[in-house]
Design an enzyme around this catalytic site. Structure first.
Site: not given
Ligand code: NAD
Length: 257
Positions: A91, A149, A163
């Protein structure tokens, strides 16, 4: 079915705040043995005290997981404490800053990729022998869960392309690991949050936050506690023993492409 969680050895990276902390709490409530990790320990002494009163056991292991050697040491320290690994939750991660493409330099690239990619790769590499052995001994599946994500599906916001694509890498490599390690009875699934109310969004103006809320069909950010049960479901063989290679979106109805 939840009895399976009693004594389950669960190592959660990036669990000193936010989504990871809420997930650690939930596993502890069901009696698991939890490894808590962050760059430093849990800041709030009241949380440490609260965790001490829950049915499970926990130990905290501070480590900067952008370095491969620190990943190896974290896995060994957790196994030294609890004797093996049944579930690894990758995580730890974060935006690592924003930069327009033309201003990206090596230091920026290395930082974002080490935080979101190297840490997942190396943690999983070092944990695999223990996950394989635990699956052999218990006769049920063990699990690797990584936090993806919505940015891994839609490319991320402007300035967050490295990212976003790092999270897409995480989504994709799980599917490769399914092919390599299903024979060992290890499952791989992604929990993919949308906009969750954590330190991740600190520093944004109220105007930006409201724009984000407006883009979410449910009209609000999610809470970390609303993400944590998905990890629990995917970690528990009795619930999800035939689910692997999946990406589960937890995003209030945002349309993940
Ligand atoms: P957070 O900042 O509260 O948590 C990040 C955690 O990662 C902390 O425990 C921190 O100590 C740890 N961490 C950061 N750098 C580290 C390092 N180098 N080594 C070890 N640990 C490190 O934020 P969060 O929102 O709970 O983020 C958790 C995960 O969820 C991240 O992977 C993030 O990318 C992902 N995510 C968050 C959102 C969101 O809206 N909050 C959305 C999609 C994905």
């Amino acid at each position: 079915m939840l009895k399976e969680l009693q004594g389950k050895r669960v190592l959660i990276t990036g669990s000193t705040t936010g989504i990871g902390l809420a997930t650690a709490r939930l596993f502890l409530q069901y009696g698991a043995c939890v490894g808590i990790n962050g760059r430093r320990g849990i800041d709030d002494p009241q949380v440490v005290e609260e965790f001490g009163r829950l049915p499970g056991e926990f130990s905290t292991f501070s480590a900067d997981l952008t370095r491969s050697e620190n990943c190896r040491q974290l896995v060994e320290a957790f196994v030294g404490r609890f004797g093996g690994i049944d579930v690894l939750i990758n995580n730890a991660g974060g935006l690592g800053g924003r930069s327009p493409l033309e201003k990206i330099d090596d230091a920026f690239y290395d930082h974002v990729m080490d935080l979101n990619v190297r840490s997942v790769l190396m943690m999983t590499k070092f944990a695999i022998p223990y996950l394989r052995e635990a699956a052999r001994q218990t006769g049920i599946t063990t699990a690797v869960l990584s936090t993806g994500s919505i940015a891994g599906r839609d490319g991320g916001g402007i300035g967050a392309g490295v990212y976003g694509s790092a999270k897409a890498w995480v989504h994709d490599i799980h599917r490769n690991w399914v092919k390599e390690f299903s024979k060992d009875n290890i499952r791989f699934n992604i929990v993919s949050p949308g906009s969750i109310d954590t330190a991740f969004h600190h520093g944004k103006s109220e105007e930006v936050l409201q724009k984000m809320r407006d883009s979410i069909p449910m009209g609000r950010f999610g809470a970390s506690e609303e993400v944590a049960p998905t990890y629990l479901f995917l970690a528990t063989h009795a619930f999800s023993g035939y689910i692997t290679g999946q990406i589960v979106d937890v995003n209030g109805g945002q349309m993940a492409p």
